[in-house]
Scaffold this motif. Structure first.
Motif, PDB file in Angstrom:
ATOM      1  N   PRO A   1       5.626   2.010  21.574  1.00 54.76           N
ATOM      2  CA  PRO A   1       5.557   1.671  22.995  1.00 54.76           C
ATOM      3  C   PRO A   1       5.075   2.868  23.808  1.00 54.76           C
ATOM      4  O   PRO A   1       5.323   4.018  23.425  1.00 54.76           O
ATOM      5  N   GLY A   2       4.371   2.601  24.892  1.00 47.45           N
ATOM      6  CA  GLY A   2       3.855   3.681  25.731  1.00 47.45           C
ATOM      7  C   GLY A   2       4.331   3.502  27.161  1.00 47.45           C
ATOM      8  O   GLY A   2       5.221   2.690  27.434  1.00 47.45           O
ATOM      9  N   THR A   3       3.691   4.249  28.065  1.00 50.82           N
ATOM     10  CA  THR A   3       4.040   4.162  29.475  1.00 50.82           C
ATOM     11  C   THR A   3       3.929   2.720  29.967  1.00 50.82           C
ATOM     12  O   THR A   3       2.910   2.082  29.721  1.00 50.82           O
ATOM     13  N   TYR A   4       4.927   2.242  30.675  1.00 54.02           N
ATOM     14  CA  TYR A   4       4.973   0.909  31.280  1.00 54.02           C
ATOM     15  C   TYR A   4       5.196  -0.218  30.283  1.00 54.02           C
ATOM     16  O   TYR A   4       5.179  -1.382  30.669  1.00 54.02           O
ATOM     17  N   SER A   5       5.394   0.087  28.989  1.00 48.80           N
ATOM     18  CA  SER A   5       5.659  -0.993  28.046  1.00 48.80           C
ATOM     19  C   SER A   5       6.959  -1.699  28.405  1.00 48.80           C
ATOM     20  O   SER A   5       7.033  -2.930  28.380  1.00 48.80           O
ATOM     21  N   THR A   6       7.980  -0.921  28.729  1.00 43.71           N
ATOM     22  CA  THR A   6       9.269  -1.535  29.052  1.00 43.71           C
ATOM     23  C   THR A   6       9.163  -2.299  30.370  1.00 43.71           C
ATOM     24  O   THR A   6       9.732  -3.378  30.512  1.00 43.71           O
ATOM     25  N   GLU A   7       8.394  -1.754  31.326  1.00 40.77           N
ATOM     26  CA  GLU A   7       8.227  -2.455  32.601  1.00 40.77           C
ATOM     27  C   GLU A   7       7.412  -3.737  32.410  1.00 40.77           C
ATOM     28  O   GLU A   7       7.675  -4.745  33.058  1.00 40.77           O
ATOM     29  N   GLY A   8       6.425  -3.686  31.504  1.00 34.99           N
ATOM     30  CA  GLY A   8       5.641  -4.880  31.198  1.00 34.99           C
ATOM     31  C   GLY A   8       6.539  -5.973  30.639  1.00 34.99           C
ATOM     32  O   GLY A   8       6.387  -7.159  30.946  1.00 34.99           O
ATOM     33  N   PHE A   9       7.489  -5.553  29.808  1.00 37.01           N
ATOM     34  CA  PHE A   9       8.460  -6.481  29.238  1.00 37.01           C
ATOM     35  C   PHE A   9       9.299  -7.102  30.345  1.00 37.01           C
ATOM     36  O   PHE A   9       9.429  -8.332  30.440  1.00 37.01           O
ATOM     37  N   ASP A  10       9.862  -6.255  31.198  1.00 34.51           N
ATOM     38  CA  ASP A  10      10.724  -6.745  32.277  1.00 34.51           C
ATOM     39  C   ASP A  10       9.970  -7.666  33.231  1.00 34.51           C
ATOM     40  O   ASP A  10      10.511  -8.662  33.691  1.00 34.51           O
ATOM     41  N   ALA A  11       8.721  -7.314  33.533  1.00 29.66           N
ATOM     42  CA  ALA A  11       7.955  -8.079  34.525  1.00 29.66           C
ATOM     43  C   ALA A  11       7.790  -9.525  34.088  1.00 29.66           C
ATOM     44  O   ALA A  11       8.068 -10.460  34.845  1.00 29.66           O
ATOM     45  N   LEU A  12       7.330  -9.706  32.844  1.00 29.25           N
ATOM     46  CA  LEU A  12       7.139 -11.086  32.401  1.00 29.25           C
ATOM     47  C   LEU A  12       8.489 -11.764  32.218  1.00 29.25           C
ATOM     48  O   LEU A  12       8.638 -12.968  32.446  1.00 29.25           O
ATOM     49  N   ASN A  13       9.495 -10.993  31.829  1.00 29.54           N
ATOM     50  CA  ASN A  13      10.813 -11.568  31.589  1.00 29.54           C
ATOM     51  C   ASN A  13      11.393 -12.219  32.844  1.00 29.54           C
ATOM     52  O   ASN A  13      12.040 -13.254  32.762  1.00 29.54           O
TER      53      ASN A  13
END
Lengths: 386, 331
Positions: free
Chosen positions: A312-324
Motif C-alpha cells: 500500500p502507498g500514500t492514500y491507499s487507506t483513504e481510498g479504502f475509506d472513501a469507497l467504504n
C-alpha cells in the motif's frame, strides 16, 4: 463511446466478481476488517444493492502512482464488500484524468451524464477538483476525495464535495510544530506554483512566521533548480520545506545535495511516494515527508498486498475509506444520487484511517498529520506529529 | 526584484547558468546543423537527446556503477556511459532521418510537411520511451528487461553518487569538478564539431550542400550521405549533452526532452540559426540569462526571462546574435 463504456463495465464486473470469488475461496472466515454492516455481515439488504461508483483521478501520467494507490485501496474495499454481500452488483468505474484539470473537465460530463453512477471517489488532486466541483454540485453527485487538500475547495458552497483528509491548512501548522520540535533555526520554503503547492507552501510560511528565511517558486515540469539551490545556500537555512509533487521533489533534493546543502529536507503528501526515493536515490535519505494520511496497519497491508500485488502507498487507506462510506450507504438502501448525498453528509462512523464525520462544508472533523522519515532508501512508517 | 541578492550570489548564478547553457549549446548544435543543411527544423531532436539521458542511466547500470563507485572507476563508468549515450543518440538521429525525413525529401515534399513529420516523430519517440513497460509486457519480455522497463513513466535517477568536490573558490562560490567537467566537455566537443565542419573533406561536403545542394551534387557530393552525416553529428552531440545533463540534473523522464528541446531551439535562434558558433553563444547567453533572471525575479519567471530575451534580441538582430548561416561560413 457508449459501446466501449459498456465493454469496460462488463469487463470490470467480471474481473471484480472473479476476484471476489477467489477471495471467498482463500480468506474464508477471517473477521471483516472493513466494519461493513456493523459486525452483522450485512447480507440483509437483499437484491436492491446494485450500483456503479466512479473513481476520478490519474491512472497514467507523471503523478499516476497516487491515483493507483487510491484505486487499489478502493478496489480492496469493493472486494471485501462483494465478499460479504455476494448478491450485490457493484462496480467501480475508473476515469483517468492524468491529474490534469483539462482532462478532468472533459471527463466530468460523461460521469454526471451516466445516471447509473451514484457516488464518486475523487477527484484526486486539488486542481482537477477545483475544475470539476461545480459540475458535480449541479448534478447532485456526491464526491468523496481521499486526497484533494487545497483549503479553498470547501469555500465554494459545493454541497457534494467531501474529503476524508485534513486540508493543507491543517498540514501546515503540523509542519511548523515538527520543525519547532526539532529546533530548526531557519526554514526555506519552496512551492511549485500548483493549486496544491501554492496553498500548502503559503500555509507553511504563515505557520512558521519568523523562522522563514526565504521562499522560492518553481514550475511543475522543470528539471534544473540551480537558482533555487543557490537561494537556499545563500539563505543559510538549516531546513527546506518543498510544497509540491514527487517528480520535482526528487530532482530538487538531488540537486540540493549535489549543490552542497546538508540541512533537513522536508516535503508534503505530494512527495510521499516511492517514486521520490527511487529517483533521488541516496539524496533522499534523511528527508522527512508530512502527510495528513494514515499509514497502513499490518492487517490492511496484508489484504492490500493480496488484492493489488504491491505494498500500500500514500492514500491507499483513504481510498479504502472513501469507497467504504459509499458502500455502506448502499447497504442502507441509498440507491440514488440524492439519498447517497444525504447519507454521506450525515455519515458518522469509525474508518480505518480516523473517525469520519463531515462538517457543513465537507471537511472531515478529525485530522491527524503524520511525519514519514526516509531512511535506507525507503519511506518508513509515519509517526503522528504532536 | 533583488539586485543585492543577485550581486551577492552572482558567481553562483553565473556558473550555474554557464553549466546549463553548455548543455543548451550542445543540443542547439543539432538544430542549427540540420537547419543549415536542410532549412528544416528537426523538432524530434529533443527526443534524440532524451534517449541519450536514458542510455546514460542504463549504461551505468550495465557497468554496475552505483552510489559507492568512486574515483577512477566513477570517471571510467561515466566516460563509458557518455560513449554509449552518444552512440544511442546518434543511432536514433540516423533512424529518424531514414524514417521521418528521407522518404519525404525523396518525393520532393515541401519543408512544411517535413516539419509536421518531425513533430509527429517527436511524439512517437517520447511515447515509445514512456510506454516501454507496456510494450515489453505486450511482447512478454518485461521479466527479462526488469528494471529497464519498470515504472516507465516515472523519473529515472542517475545511480552514481552526485556529491561533487569543490575544486577552487571564486568570490565565495565553490566551483565543483562537475561544473568544470560539463563546461569543458561541452566546449571541447563544440570546437571539435566546428573544426570538423571547417577543415575536413566531409565537413566541406556539409558546407557545400548547405550553400547550394544542386551544384554540390553536380560536383560529386553525395547529398544523402551529407544529410546522414549531419544528423549523426547532431545526435552524437545530443548524446554527450544528455550525459552532462544527467550529471547536472540527476534524473530524467520520458518527456524530459520537450522543455530542453524548446530551450535549445531558442538558443539556436538566439545565436543565429544555421551558425555553429552562434549555437554556442546562444546557449551560453540563454543559460546565464535564465539563471540571473531567476535570481532577480524568482525561479517561476525563468521561462519568461528566456523568451523575452529572445524577442528583444530578434527585434534588434533578426538573424540572431551572430546571424550567419552554415553555408556562408568561411573555411
Amino acid at each position: 463511446m457508449s459501446r466501449s463504456t459498456t465493454l469496460w463495465r462488463t469487463a470490470a464486473l467480471l474481473a471484480a466478481s472473479g476476484i471476489a470469488l477467489a477471495a471467498c475461496g482463500t480468506t474464508g472466515g477471517g473477521d471483516d476488517p472493513t466494519g461493513n454492516g456493523d459486525g452483522g455481515g450485512g447480507n440483509d439488504a437483499g437484491g436492491d444493492c446494485s450500483a456503479v461508483f466512479a473513481y476520478v483521478g490519474p491512472l497514467t501520467g507523471p503523478a499516476a502512482n497516487l491515483g493507483i494507490n487510491i484505486v487499489n485501496g478502493s478496489t480492496l474495499a469493493l472486494e471485501q464488500f462483494l465478499e460479504a454481500n455476494p448478491d450485490c452488483e457493484v462496480t467501480l468505474e475508473r476515469f483517468d484524468t492524468q491529474g490534469d484539470p483539462a482532462q478532468a473537465t472533459s471527463l466530468v460530463g460523461e460521469i454526471v451524464g451516466n445516471d447509473d453512477i451514484i457516488g464518486v471517489v475523487g477527484p484526486t488532486f486539488s486542481g482537477e477538483t477545483a475544475a470539476t466541483g461545480e459540475v458535480f454540485a449541479q448534478a447532485g453527485l456526491v464526491t468523496v476525495s481521499p486526497s484533494a487538500t487545497n483549503p479553498a475547495l470547501t469555500t465554494n458552497g459545493w454541497d457534494t464535495f467531501h474529503r476524508i483528509i485534513g486540508n493543507d491548512d491543517t498540514q501546515a501548522p503540523a509542519v511548523a510544530t515538527y520543525l519547532e520540535n526539532i529546533g530548526a533555526e531557519g526554514v526555506f520554503v519552496i512551492d511549485d506554483a500548483s493549486e496544491y503547492g501554492a496553498g500548502l507552501g503559503g500555509g507553511v510560511v504563515d505557520a512558521l512566521g519568523d523562522l522563514v528565511v526565504g521562499t522560492e517558486t518553481i514550475q511543475v515540469g522543470d528539471t534544473d533548480f540551480g537558482p533555487a539551490v543557490t537561494a537556499v545556500n545563500a539563505s543559510g537555512a538549516d531546513a527546506v520545506y518543498f510544497a509540491g509533487y514527487y517528480a520535482e521533489a526528487g530532482a530538487l533534493v538531488s540537486q540540493l545535495r549535489s549543490g552542497g546543502y546538508d540541512g533537513l529536507f522536508m516535503s508534503g503528501d505530494g512527495a510521499l511516494d516511492p517514486g521520490f526515493v527511487e529517483a533521488a536515490g541516496a539524496a533522499a535519505d534523511g528527508a522527512v515527508l508530512t502527510c495528513p494520511c494514515a499509514p497502513a496497519d499490518e492487517e490492511f497491508t496484508a489484504a492490500y498486498q493480496e488484492s493489488a500485488g504491491q505494498e500500500p502507498g500514500t492514500y491507499s487507506t483513504e481510498g479504502f475509506d472513501a469507497l467504504n462510506i459509499l458502500l455502506q450507504g448502499l447497504l442502507e438502501g441509498n440507491t440514488d444520487r440524492a439519498s447517497m448525498l444525504e447519507w454521506v453528509n450525515g455519515y458518522d462512523a469509525e474508518g480505518i484511517t480516523k473517525h469520519i464525520k463531515f462538517d457543513e462544508s465537507g471537511e472531515v472533523a478529525e485530522v491527524v498529520v503524520y511525519a514519514y522519515p526516509v531512511a535506507d532508501g525507503a519511506i518508513q512508517l509515519g509517526e503522528p506529529i504532536e | 526584484m533583488a539586485f543585492q541578492y543577485v550581486l551577492d550570489q552572482f558567481v553562483s548564478l553565473f556558473v550555474g547558468g554557464l553549466v546549463f547553457g553548455s548543455v543548451y549549446a550542445l543540443i542547439a548544435l543539432g538544430y542549427t546543423m540540420v537547419y543549415g543543411v536542410l532549412q528544416l527544423i528537426n523538432f524530434a531532436h529533443s527526443e534524440v537527446f532524451m534517449f541519450g539521458t536514458f542510455a546514460t542511466v542504463w549504461a551505468l547500470w550495465l557497468v554496475g556503477a552505483d552510489a559507492t563507485t568512486a574515483g577512477v572507476a566513477l570517471v571510467a563508468s561515466l566516460a563509458v556511459a557518455m560513449l554509449i549515450a552518444m552512440i544511442t543518440s546518434g543511432g536514433v538521429a540516423l533512424l529518424l532521418e531514414r524514417v521521418a525525413y528521407r522518404p519525404l525529401l525523396n518525393r520532393g515534399a515541401p519543408r512544411l510537411i517535413a516539419l509536421i513529420s518531425a513533430i509527429g516523430a517527436s511524439f512517437v519517440l517520447s511515447e515509445l520511451m514512456g510506454l516501454r513497460g507496456a510494450l515489453a509486457s505486450a511482447l512478454g519480455v518485461d521479466d527479462v528487461l526488469g528494471r529497464y522497463v519498470a515504472r516507465s513513466r516515472e523519473n529515472l535517477g542517475l545511480p552514481t553518487d552526485r556529491t561533487f568536490t569543490v575544486q577552487f573558490e571564486v568570490l565565495g562560490y565553490g566551483v565543483t569538478n562537475k561544473d568544470i567537467i560539463i563546461v569543458l566537455a561541452a566546449l571541447l566537443m563544440m570546437i571539435a564539431a566546428d573544426q570538423f565542419i571547417r577543415r575536413t573533406r566531409l565537413g566541406r561536403g556539409i558546407r557545400a550542400v548547405a550553400q547550394d545542394p544542386e551544384s554540390a551534387s553536380l560536383m560529386g557530393v553525395n547529398s544523402t550521405r551529407v544529410i546522414q552525416l549531419t544528423f549523426l553529428i547532431g545526435g552524437l552531440l545530443a548524446g554527450a549533452a544528455a550525459t552532462l545533463y544527467m550529471l547536472q540534473v540527476g534524473l530524467t523522464r520520458y518527456n524530459a526532452g520537450f522543455l530542453l528541446g524548446v530551450k535549445a531551439f531558442t538558443a539556436a535562434v538566439l545565436g543565429g540559426i544555421g551558425n555553429l558558433r552562434g549555437a554556442l553563444v546562444g546557449g551560453l547567453v540563454l543559460g546565464v540569462a535564465e539563471s540571473l533572471g531567476s535570481g532577480l525575479f524568482g525561479s517561476e519567471w525563468r521561462h519568461v526571462v528566456a523568451f523575452v530575451l529572445l524577442v528583444v534580441i530578434l527585434l534588434f538582430r533578426p538573424t540572431g546574435l551572430l546571424g550567419e548561416s552554415l553555408g556562408k561560413a568561411r573555411a
